[in-house]
Enzyme design. Structure first.
Site, PDB file in Angstrom:
ATOM      1  N   CYS B 150       8.126 -57.146  86.789  1.00 11.36           N
ATOM      2  CA  CYS B 150       6.930 -58.143  86.548  1.00 11.36           C
ATOM      3  C   CYS B 150       5.637 -57.468  86.246  1.00 11.36           C
ATOM      4  CB  CYS B 150       6.634 -59.158  87.913  1.00 11.36           C
ATOM      5  SG  CYS B 150       5.305 -59.988  87.867  1.00 11.36           S
ATOM      6  N   CYS B 153       2.717 -58.975  87.551  1.00 15.28           N
ATOM      7  CA  CYS B 153       2.192 -58.708  89.093  1.00 15.28           C
ATOM      8  C   CYS B 153       1.713 -57.198  89.293  1.00 15.28           C
ATOM      9  CB  CYS B 153       3.404 -58.989  89.935  1.00 15.28           C
ATOM     10  SG  CYS B 153       4.459 -60.405  89.475  1.00 15.28           S
ATOM     11  N   ASP B 154       2.497 -56.232  88.682  1.00 15.97           N
ATOM     12  CA  ASP B 154       2.358 -54.876  88.858  1.00 15.97           C
ATOM     13  C   ASP B 154       1.737 -53.857  87.937  1.00 15.97           C
ATOM     14  OD1 ASP B 154       3.566 -55.648  90.996  1.00 15.97           O
ATOM     15  OD2 ASP B 154       5.828 -55.156  90.183  1.00 15.97           O
TER      16      ASP B 154
END
Lengths: 110, 351
Positions: B150, B153-154
């Protein structure tokens, strides 16, 4: 009623490291979709384990030192602490049952 | 695929189980659109959210191609809108995941979170798909320690660091571009000498100064003790091994349908996509309908998932009416004609 504690770089030592109870720390951020997904689970766990274990939510944007110290590279990251040390880590959306079992296991070794 | 289904957990009190007219499994665009239509039809659907509520769109940023949002919308925001619209008409969303099913008899049996029995006259499968990993042992071990599926997200954890992304489709291109906002260099690793991605996305990525492309290269291992420090690679043409010194490894090699739960019950293709009767959301099991990425390996768009979600609700409504589970539906409406053959339950399904 919120049973969880808001963790910060400043209170991490007191709230997470210097406690006898097992601690679950949820490293999250406002912009992270899966973090929002798991938020209700974390809050339920916090209520259900009130007095038995501590649940801490730490916003990685506002508290970069702690996130960096524990090498957080993905969020949500769920770190379990016991006696001031990280003992387990889970990443992403985890079923409530898995979190509960881990806290139960850590509570028994106290 | 003929596989034996997982048996239900023993000791559940099925006589006392909650009984619903329609249960929708999944809350991506397919599930929530099915919920909206079923709710507006007065069927009071129960929607079991699943392990990733909101589905794949909750891990994306800008959605620019969903009609009705001329300025684009954030994926998680759009899914919140879907949810609001479905619940406005009485869809009931419930936290939890369906862990077992028994589709051998109507009404069908479902188990939520391995513990709560649920009986459903009809079931709409909208379980979607999830990101695939390469399947390397160290990739799994270092998940969250530099390995991620992701980027949105990261990505921000890799400011001014060198990272790699593997993949060749539009998703990989989108994520590679997103990662250039943070990383000093984005290594795009691809096993062939051309990309599957659309031309516009390819152009954006290949012309980006921060992107370095490694053609004909496969990742053979993820290196690192506590965190990713490098990738071991191999040139697919020369066989030459190589190393990429990166701290982040993003996997964007596609998706697999979340249909393991229904193995042995529903007909699936090799990859696990549930098979439907032509031009419908009908499965081989009466009263069970499938929509969205769980059955679609071709389009896989939010808007097509929503479209098939709508179809599933209409198919289910008609099926319920024909079996007199609910009152007759508006016959003026041109509904899809149900295939006239017997279901796996052995009960005839009227056409």
């Amino acid at each position: 009623m919120s049973a969880y504690i808001t963790g910060t770089d400043a209170n991490f030592e007191t709230e997470v490291l210097n406690t006898d109870q097992p601690v679950l720390v949820d490293f999250w951020a406002t912009w992270c979709g899966p973090c929002r997904t798991i938020a209700p689970t974390i809050e339920e766990i916090a209520s259900e384990y009130d007095g038995k274990a501590k649940v801490v939510k730490l916003d990685v944007d506002n508290n970069p030192q702690t996130a960096m110290k524990y090498g957080i590279r993905s969020i949500p990251s769920l770190l379990f602490f016991k006696d001031g040390k990280p003992v387990d880590q889970m990443v992403g959306v985890v079923p409530k049952k898995v979190l509960a079992e881990k806290l139960d296991a850590l509570g028994q070794t106290a | 695929m003929s596989l034996t289904p997982t048996p239900l957990p023993p000791g559940l009190d099925w006589d006392a189980a909650e009984r619903r007219t329609i249960v929708i499994v999944g809350t991506g665009p397919a599930g929530l659109t099915a919920a909206l239509y079923a709710a507006r039809a007065g069927l009071a659907p129960l929607v079991v959210q699943g392990p990733e509520p909101g589905g794949q769109l909750t891990t994306t940023t800008d959605v620019e191609n969903f009609p009705g949002y001329p300025d684009g919308v954030m994926g998680p925001e759009m899914m919140a809108d879907f949810e609001k619209q479905a619940t406005r008409f009485g869809a009931e969303l419930r936290w939890g995941a369906v862990t077992h099913v028994d589709l051998s008899q109507a009404p069908h049996r479902l188990v939520v979170d391995e513990a709560t029995p649920l009986v459903a006259e009809s079931v709409i499968v909208a379980t979607g798909a999830s990101a695939k990993y390469l399947g390397l042992e160290n990739e799994k071990r270092l998940l969250g320690r530099g390995v991620s599926a992701c980027a949105t997200c990261d990505g921000a954890f890799f400011r001014e660091e060198e990272i790699a992304i593997v993949g060749g489709g539009d998703t990989a291109m989108e994520e590679a571009l997103f990662l250039t906002r943070f990383a000093s260099t984005v290594h795009l690793v691809h096993r062939r000498d051309e990309l599957r991605a659309s031309q516009i996305m390819q152009d954006r990525v290949l012309n980006h100064p921060k992107v370095q492309v490694h053609w004909n290269t496969v990742v053979t291992d993820v290196v690192g003790d506590d965190a990713v420090t490098a990738l071991a690679t191999r040139d697919t043409v020369t066989g030459e091994p190589g190393t990429l010194p990166v701290t982040g490894f993003f996997v964007a090699i596609g998706h697999k349908p979340n249909t393991d739960l229904f193995r042995g019950w529903l007909e699936m293709d090799e990859a696990g996509y549930v098979q439907t009767h032509p031009d419908s959301t009908w499965t081989d099991v009466g009263g069970v309908f499938v929509c969205g990425d769980a059955q679609d390996h071709v389009y896989r768009q939010a808007v097509t998932a929503a479209g098939t979600g709508c179809m599933a609700a209409i198919d289910a409504e008609r099926w319920l009416a024909e079996r007199h589970v609910i009152d007759g539906v508006d016959t003026e409406t041109e509904y899809h004609a149900a295939p006239a053959e017997s279901s796996e339950t052995g009960e005839p399904v009227e056409g």
